[in-house]
Design a protein around this motif. Structure first.
Motif, PDB file in Angstrom:
ATOM      1  N   VAL A 173       0.119  -4.400   6.368  1.00 46.04           N
ATOM      2  CA  VAL A 173      -0.951  -3.759   7.121  1.00 46.04           C
ATOM      3  C   VAL A 173      -1.883  -3.116   6.083  1.00 46.04           C
ATOM      4  O   VAL A 173      -1.408  -2.482   5.144  1.00 46.04           O
ATOM      5  N   PRO A 174      -3.188  -3.323   6.221  1.00 45.22           N
ATOM      6  CA  PRO A 174      -4.080  -2.661   5.266  1.00 45.22           C
ATOM      7  C   PRO A 174      -3.829  -1.158   5.206  1.00 45.22           C
ATOM      8  O   PRO A 174      -3.443  -0.548   6.192  1.00 45.22           O
ATOM      9  N   ARG A 175      -4.046  -0.617   4.082  1.00 47.84           N
ATOM     10  CA  ARG A 175      -3.796   0.819   3.896  1.00 47.84           C
ATOM     11  C   ARG A 175      -4.935   1.385   3.069  1.00 47.84           C
ATOM     12  O   ARG A 175      -5.812   0.652   2.630  1.00 47.84           O
ATOM     13  N   PHE A 176      -4.904   2.660   2.848  1.00 47.86           N
ATOM     14  CA  PHE A 176      -5.935   3.249   2.006  1.00 47.86           C
ATOM     15  C   PHE A 176      -5.588   2.987   0.546  1.00 47.86           C
ATOM     16  O   PHE A 176      -4.417   3.001   0.176  1.00 47.86           O
TER      17      PHE A 176
ATOM     18  N   VAL B 254     -13.070   2.724   8.498  1.00 46.10           N
ATOM     19  CA  VAL B 254     -12.316   1.470   8.364  1.00 46.10           C
ATOM     20  C   VAL B 254     -11.946   0.918   9.739  1.00 46.10           C
ATOM     21  O   VAL B 254     -11.381  -0.162   9.837  1.00 46.10           O
TER      22      VAL B 254
ATOM     23  N   GLN C 113     -15.384  -5.441  -0.402  1.00 42.37           N
ATOM     24  CA  GLN C 113     -14.950  -6.402   0.614  1.00 42.37           C
ATOM     25  C   GLN C 113     -16.155  -6.984   1.350  1.00 42.37           C
ATOM     26  O   GLN C 113     -16.201  -8.171   1.647  1.00 42.37           O
TER      27      GLN C 113
ATOM     28  N   HIS D 101      -7.986  -4.735  -2.486  1.00 39.60           N
ATOM     29  CA  HIS D 101      -6.895  -5.539  -1.919  1.00 39.60           C
ATOM     30  C   HIS D 101      -6.112  -4.755  -0.873  1.00 39.60           C
ATOM     31  O   HIS D 101      -5.514  -5.331   0.030  1.00 39.60           O
TER      32      HIS D 101
ATOM     33  N   LEU E 196     -14.554  -0.821   0.583  1.00 46.31           N
ATOM     34  CA  LEU E 196     -15.326  -1.413   1.681  1.00 46.31           C
ATOM     35  C   LEU E 196     -16.570  -2.122   1.148  1.00 46.31           C
ATOM     36  O   LEU E 196     -16.924  -3.199   1.619  1.00 46.31           O
TER      37      LEU E 196
ATOM     38  N   LEU F 109      -7.271  -3.190   1.473  1.00 47.96           N
ATOM     39  CA  LEU F 109      -7.931  -3.277   2.777  1.00 47.96           C
ATOM     40  C   LEU F 109      -7.762  -4.649   3.428  1.00 47.96           C
ATOM     41  O   LEU F 109      -8.346  -4.922   4.454  1.00 47.96           O
ATOM     42  N   ARG F 110      -6.979  -5.517   2.776  1.00 51.41           N
ATOM     43  CA  ARG F 110      -6.788  -6.866   3.311  1.00 51.41           C
ATOM     44  C   ARG F 110      -5.429  -6.983   3.980  1.00 51.41           C
ATOM     45  O   ARG F 110      -4.480  -6.307   3.614  1.00 51.41           O
ATOM     46  N   TRP F 111      -5.374  -7.926   4.937  1.00 50.63           N
ATOM     47  CA  TRP F 111      -4.102  -8.232   5.579  1.00 50.63           C
ATOM     48  C   TRP F 111      -3.414  -9.295   4.729  1.00 50.63           C
ATOM     49  O   TRP F 111      -3.498 -10.472   5.012  1.00 50.63           O
ATOM     50  N   GLU F 112      -2.776  -8.917   3.675  1.00 51.12           N
ATOM     51  CA  GLU F 112      -2.084  -9.888   2.829  1.00 51.12           C
ATOM     52  C   GLU F 112      -0.606  -9.534   2.805  1.00 51.12           C
ATOM     53  O   GLU F 112      -0.091  -8.965   1.857  1.00 51.12           O
TER      54      GLU F 112
END
Lengths: 275, 321
Positions: B129-132, B270, B94, B121, B91, B123-126
């Protein structure tokens, strides 16, 4: 004394089209800079010139084609500049980044140059959404990390600028006065219309905030410039002729965006600003 | 010459600190008569200069490179296993990467960008779904991986911050027995840290094992208080979207303020969360914590600025009007 400027950009940032269009402007001798004498080789650019003269896009330069070129230039006051285009294909920069080692020739080049121009294809750079911009209802429960991940382009560029600073020994405690840095945001015409009217630094801060902050934190304001560039002003295709481009000639197209957002058709201003 | 004149460099036994492949290429080595700086080894192979940072988390060798320009602020992030320490670091990155700024300070670089990206990375929507981020492995390490960033404030002063991405197991053991063999990593960190951030896991403090979590968190706070030596300490309630039973929250808060009345408290998550009918987004929440992290350290004394008292203009040079 001749100032050497280093123009850097990875693969696919628009170096070929900029080189072709800049060459045309330099040979016209109507702008801020002109060519003095002949560069050692214009081989790779001849093909680009032929293509854009016929209203078509130049083919992508092979990443493997390593061509180094130095252009002897002068401004209207007679100040001599040597514009160095190392690694036209962008392959060596990629290899330096991936292998995290730098050949001696590159180090000597970085140490010897009086200014760095780094091209960035800005429309291809955008922050991806994260949990700050697109909040999660619930984070993914899958705790398996993805097999691979790509380092964000802005982190790559910051790291690259750090290498340049380290190799040059600029120091980091005080903001850098020399060598000056220009971030040249290429393919400006690819940006959404609303963004094209903004100043280049505003666009850089929005699309690559870490790069903008890094450059502004580490270079003195007078040693940092952010310009926009659209070498062709419109997209050309490799397989179709743009008749208007042919009829009016390549010299009628292309512009740079000055720091205040104004446009100038003299592409040599992007280099002249570093003198 | 048998060794490099630079006392921080182990060449030729170890790699050149300046990144040279061969000591003969290094100006420092050559300066003291160690040999010609250019290639004198006779081969024509391209001489590669290795960059002195790998981009991944810094180890002690990387620290030597960094500390040359000043004293970095090392923040020890302490908390039990699965408390969200690595997510918290993600966090931070980011937030800095998205804004480039914290108050009037600008991001001024990082020698561990790859390490940061490796955790952030997630935590990004790439495409996902963002994950831990994945758990930090305790492995056999004795020194935590250190993540670095530098900020330059409005006055132009550069400050380096190092954050330790260390496994929770280290602190669970250390909180009970700081002399334990398997608490060596935690000891390394606590001895060197400039500031301490203790993490309280709201999920654990409200779950089935909340009694144990309360006890562990309080134990960790008490240990931190015993070892802090006047260094700044903050308590971050992670996963703040999860409601902690008031009695447990009060018990932890009271334990913290009893042993460290000056402790700073923050909440992070988050996802957006609500406290006392006030809704907070993840970004502003983490920015507040980052602000604490980069705030200057209190030295505990004022630096004396000697001023001339006489009227002699010679001594008045440099004195502000």
């Amino acid at each position: 004394m001749t100032r050497r400027l280093l123009l850097l950009g990875e693969y696919d940032v628009g170096k070929s089209h900029f080189a072709g269009q800049l060459l045309g402007r330099l040979n016209q001798e109507q702008g801020a800079l002109r060519m003095v004498g002949a560069p050692p080789t214009l081989g790779p650019y001849e093909n680009v010139l032929a293509r854009i003269n016929s209203g078509r896009a130049a083919p992508h330069t092979s990443q493997d084609s390593y061509v180094e070129s130095r252009w002897p230039l002068a401004d209207r006051s007679g100040n001599q500049i040597e514009l160095e285009w190392p690694d036209y294909g962008g392959e060596q920069l990629r290899a330096i980044r991936e292998q995290r080692s730098m050949p001696r020739a590159w180090r000597d080049r970085i140490v010897a140059t009086a200014g760095w121009i780094v091209m960035v294809r800005i429309a291809h750079q955008q922050l991806s959404d994260d949990i700050f911009t697109r909040p999660l209802a619930e984070p993914g429960k899958d705790r398996q990390p993805p097999d691979t991940f790509a380092i964000s382009p802005q982190a790559q560029l910051v790291d690259f600028l750090q290498w340049l600073m380290f190799v040059r020994g600029t120091g980091t405690l005080a903001p850098v006065a020399s060598p000056p840095l220009m971030l040249l945001l290429s393919c400006w015409d690819e940006l959404p219309i609303a963004e094209q009217d903004k100043t280049p630094i505003t666009v850089l801060r929005a699309r690559m905030p870490m790069v903008a902050a890094f450059a502004e934190a580490n270079w003195r304001p007078e040693a940092l410039q952010v310009f926009g560039l659209s070498a062709l002003e419109r997209p050309l295709r490799e397989d179709a002729v743009d008749d208007e481009f042919v009829d009016r000639g390549p010299e009628a197209f292309g512009y740079i965006v000055l720091p205040d957002g104004c446009r100038e058709t003299d592409l040599t201003l992007a280099i002249a600003a570093m003198v | 010459m048998s060794s490099c004149p630079d006392p921080k460099c182990g060449a030729p036994r170890l790699k050149c600190r300046m990144g040279e492949e061969s000591p003969s290429d290094c100006a420092i080595w050559a300066k003291d008569g160690g040999g010609a700086p250019a290639a004198s080894n006779g081969d024509d192979a391209p001489q590669l200069m290795r960059l002195p940072w790998s981009g991944a988390a810094l180890g002690t060798a990387g620290l030597a490179f960094l500390t040359g320009r000043g004293e970095p602020k090392l923040v020890a992030v302490m908390g039990p296993h699965n408390a969200g320490k690595t997510t918290l670091l993600g966090l931070f990155y980011q937030q800095v990467g998205r804004s480039g700024q914290l108050g009037d300070a600008r991001f001024a670089g990082s020698y561990s960008l790859e390490g940061w990206e490796a955790i952030a990375h997630a935590l990004r929507w790439e495409g996902n779904v963002p994950r831990f981020p994945p758990h930090t492995s305790s492995g056999g390490g004795r020194v935590p991986g250190l993540l670095h960033f530098a900020m330059r404030d409005g006055a132009g002063v550069l400050s380096d911050v190092l954050l330790a991405d260390s496994p929770g197991e280290w602190f669970q053991r250390w909180a009970i027995d700081p002399a334990a063999d398997d608490a060596e990593g935690a000891r390394w960190l606590i001895e060197r840290a400039s500031a301490i951030l203790v993490v309280a896991d709201c999920a654990a403090l409200s779950g089935a094992e909340r009694g144990q979590a309360r006890s562990d968190t309080i134990q960790l706070l008490r240990r931190a208080a015993a070892e802090r030596r006047d260094r700044p300490v903050a308590l971050a309630w992670t996963k703040a979207d999860i409601e902690v039973p008031p009695l447990i929250r009060d018990a932890v808060s009271t334990a913290a303020t009893t042993v460290m009345p000056d402790i700073a408290m923050f909440e992070t998550s988050v996802v957006p969360f609500e406290r006392d009918n006030v809704s907070t987004l993840p970004g502003p929440a983490v920015t507040r914590l980052l602000g604490w992290m980069i705030s200057p350290l209190r030295r505990g004394f004022e630096v004396a600025e000697p001023r001339p008292s006489g009227a002699d203009p010679f001594f008045a040079i440099g004195v502000a009007a």
